[in-house]
Write a protein that holds these residues in place. Structure first.
Motif, short mmCIF file in Angstrom:
data_model
loop_
_atom_site.label_atom_id
_atom_site.label_comp_id
_atom_site.label_asym_id
_atom_site.label_seq_id
_atom_site.Cartn_x
_atom_site.Cartn_y
_atom_site.Cartn_z
N HIS A 147 1.22 8.26 6.17
CA HIS A 147 0.92 8.48 4.75
C HIS A 147 -0.36 9.31 4.64
CE1 HIS A 147 -0.08 6.57 0.59
NE2 HIS A 147 0.48 7.75 0.45
N ARG A 148 -0.20 10.60 4.63
CA ARG A 148 -1.34 11.50 4.62
C ARG A 148 -1.58 12.04 3.20
NH1 ARG A 148 2.26 15.11 8.58
NH2 ARG A 148 3.49 16.30 7.07
N PRO A 149 -2.72 12.64 2.95
CA PRO A 149 -3.00 13.19 1.61
C PRO A 149 -1.91 14.14 1.14
CG PRO A 149 -4.98 13.20 2.94
CD PRO A 149 -3.86 12.81 3.86
N GLY A 150 -1.52 13.99 -0.13
CA GLY A 150 -0.48 14.83 -0.70
C GLY A 150 0.92 14.28 -0.55
N THR A 151 1.06 13.12 0.14
CA THR A 151 2.37 12.48 0.31
C THR A 151 2.38 11.13 -0.38
OG1 THR A 151 1.83 11.33 2.37
CG2 THR A 151 2.61 13.62 2.55
N LYS A 152 3.57 10.56 -0.52
CA LYS A 152 3.75 9.25 -1.12
C LYS A 152 4.39 8.30 -0.10
CE LYS A 152 2.20 10.37 -5.19
NZ LYS A 152 0.94 9.83 -5.73
N LEU A 153 4.05 7.02 -0.22
CA LEU A 153 4.60 5.98 0.67
C LEU A 153 5.38 4.98 -0.17
CD1 LEU A 153 4.81 4.56 3.42
CD2 LEU A 153 2.61 3.46 2.94
N VAL A 154 6.65 4.78 0.19
CA VAL A 154 7.55 3.86 -0.50
C VAL A 154 7.91 2.73 0.46
CG1 VAL A 154 9.82 3.63 -1.60
CG2 VAL A 154 8.46 5.71 -1.97
N GLY B 194 -0.33 -11.33 7.19
CA GLY B 194 -1.57 -10.59 7.06
C GLY B 194 -1.34 -9.09 7.02
N LEU B 195 -0.41 -8.62 7.87
CA LEU B 195 -0.09 -7.20 7.87
C LEU B 195 0.50 -6.77 6.53
CD1 LEU B 195 0.01 -4.71 9.82
CD2 LEU B 195 2.42 -5.30 10.20
N GLY B 196 1.42 -7.59 6.00
CA GLY B 196 2.03 -7.26 4.72
C GLY B 196 1.03 -7.23 3.58
N ARG B 197 0.16 -8.22 3.53
CA ARG B 197 -0.82 -8.28 2.45
C ARG B 197 -1.85 -7.16 2.54
NH1 ARG B 197 -1.59 -14.90 2.17
NH2 ARG B 197 0.42 -15.28 1.13
N ALA B 198 -2.06 -6.64 3.76
CA ALA B 198 -2.99 -5.52 3.92
C ALA B 198 -2.33 -4.19 3.57
CB ALA B 198 -3.52 -5.48 5.35
N LEU B 199 -1.05 -4.02 3.91
CA LEU B 199 -0.42 -2.71 3.80
C LEU B 199 0.43 -2.51 2.56
CD1 LEU B 199 0.68 -2.06 7.52
CD2 LEU B 199 -1.48 -1.51 6.39
N VAL B 200 1.16 -3.55 2.11
CA VAL B 200 2.06 -3.36 0.98
C VAL B 200 1.33 -2.89 -0.28
CG1 VAL B 200 3.68 -4.52 -0.58
CG2 VAL B 200 3.80 -4.95 1.88
N PRO B 201 0.14 -3.42 -0.62
CA PRO B 201 -0.55 -2.91 -1.82
C PRO B 201 -0.96 -1.44 -1.73
CG PRO B 201 -1.39 -5.07 -1.20
CD PRO B 201 -0.53 -4.61 -0.07
N ARG B 202 -0.92 -0.86 -0.55
CA ARG B 202 -1.30 0.54 -0.38
C ARG B 202 -0.13 1.49 -0.61
NH1 ARG B 202 -4.47 0.44 5.32
NH2 ARG B 202 -4.57 2.69 4.89
N THR B 203 1.07 0.94 -0.85
CA THR B 203 2.24 1.79 -1.08
C THR B 203 2.27 2.28 -2.52
OG1 THR B 203 3.61 -0.14 -1.61
CG2 THR B 203 3.56 0.58 0.69
N ASP B 204 3.00 3.37 -2.75
CA ASP B 204 3.06 3.98 -4.08
C ASP B 204 4.23 3.47 -4.91
OD1 ASP B 204 0.85 6.01 -3.81
OD2 ASP B 204 2.10 6.59 -2.10
N ALA B 205 5.26 2.93 -4.28
CA ALA B 205 6.40 2.34 -4.98
C ALA B 205 7.06 1.36 -4.05
CB ALA B 205 7.40 3.42 -5.42
N ARG B 206 7.70 0.34 -4.64
CA ARG B 206 8.30 -0.72 -3.85
C ARG B 206 9.57 -1.21 -4.54
NH1 ARG B 206 3.34 -0.33 -4.50
NH2 ARG B 206 3.69 -1.03 -6.64
#
Length: 362
Positions: free
Chosen positions: A99-106, A131-143
């Protein structure tokens, strides 16, 4: 948009991802599905979207999860893309790294990963995944996930909103139902917690019925031994893995479908299994556990026979009750036919496309 979808499984039997990738490609996106190659993987059929497999040295355990995320990242990192879609928690680390600048993570959650039967009973492993989910899922752009009840639980666990895209077949996928008398069908993975030992045990009380188990997985050898020990191998047929295009051949010959899940897995308790919706689209009456998603559909459509207790005698009694009441069986068929008009991919597809249309790519 250029969309790359990441999965950790063999691409050959993932019907949900085939539907999603096909719909996104048809809507004008350029889609690539990246998954795993296994020694027994069949050749990939031609699709409208691109497919790519990676090979792993390890196929189970902690080393596998580390290696598959590394290989997904290493494979895709130099590609040109606008959107990364990570499917389930076991590919989200790779998705986050890509997930780099200019892209979106779903994030596409097929299940509540930390609450599956393979993970939930192991506190250290479960804690790591949570722990992994709680750290990474909020960083996504759509779910999004497979059902509204599971969406609520994931929202509570991760603190961010989830949309729902049900995994339903297209209309007309199942035609010319043969309705072979007495055949009880299970289709899906042979994993722990699927209630298959209960289904086999119920066959001792159902001498006029046969059980077809269509699928593969780690429980197969144990289940075959169980059937042999009960002396019912002549009425329990292990069909093995079948590619998605072959599944209707078996579904259309069945008299009754089953979807039996243990309630001690929260992921299963709040699930909405593909097979339950396949049965509806095939106008096939089925027995489902009395869990929230199946109860909600039954309350709306009266399309299931709900099982309150996962035990061989209870399952056998419910099957006998349907066999002895043809009118009730025919009513379930009619209700499935009506429900199939609404529970189809043509309706869910619009929800999927709206999610991706809402992504603003720089």
């Amino acid at each position: 948009m250029r969309i790359v979808c990441l999965v950790t499984n063999d691409l050959s039997h993932d019907q949900r991802m085939d539907r999603i990738c096909s719909s996104l490609q048809a809507a004008g996106h350029a889609v690539t599905l990246v998954g795993r190659w296994l020694p027994e993987s069949p050749p990939l059929p031609e699709k409208t979207y691109r497919q790519h497999r990676v090979r792993c040295r390890y196929n189970v355990g902690k080393r596998f999860y580390g290696e598959i995320n590394w290989r997904l990242w290493r494979t895709v990192r130099n590609w040109d893309y606008d959107v990364i879609c990570a499917v389930d928690l076991d590919s989200l680390l790779a998705g986050t790294l890509l997930h780099r600048p200019g892209t979106k993570l779903v994030y596409d959650a097929h299940e509540w990963f930390s609450e599956t039967p393979e993970v939930a009973p192991r506190p250290l492993i479960r804690g790591t995944w949570r722990g992994l989910g709680r750290a990474l899922v909020p960083r996504t752009d759509a779910r999004y996930t497979v059902g509204p009840e599971l969406a609520k639980m994931l929202e509570t666990d991760y603190g961010v909103a989830f949309d729902t895209v049900r995994n339903v077949p297209r209309r007309g996928q199942y035609l010319n139902k043969e309705n072979t008398g007495g055949v009880i069908l299970y289709q899906g993975m042979l994993n722990p917690g699927r209630g298959l030992e209960v289904a086999i045990g119920a066959m001792q009380f159902l001498p006029d019925h046969a059980l077809w188990i269509v699928g593969s997985g780690p429980e197969r050898a144990r289940l075959e031994e169980l059937a042999a020990g009960m002396g019912i191998v002549d009425r329990v047929r292990f069909v093995g893995f079948q590619p998605p295009e072959k599944l209707p051949e078996f579904t259309l010959q069945a008299w009754l479908g089953i979807n039996l899940l243990r309630a001690d897995s929260q992921s299963y308790y709040y699930s909405l299994a593909n097979k339950s919706l396949d049965y509806i689209q095939a106008h096939l009456p089925s027995i489902q556990m009395d869990y929230p998603e199946y109860r909600a559909l039954h309350d709306r459509y009266q399309c299931f026979s709900l099982l309150p207790e996962l035990s061989a005698p209870a399952l056998a009694a419910q099957i006998r009750a349907l066999a002895e009441n043809p009118e009730a069986y025919r009513q379930l068929q009619t209700n499935c036919r009506l429900a199939a008009e609404e529970l189809c991919w043509e309706r869910e597809e619009a929800k999927l496309l709206a999610i991706y249309a809402g992504l603003t790519v720089d």
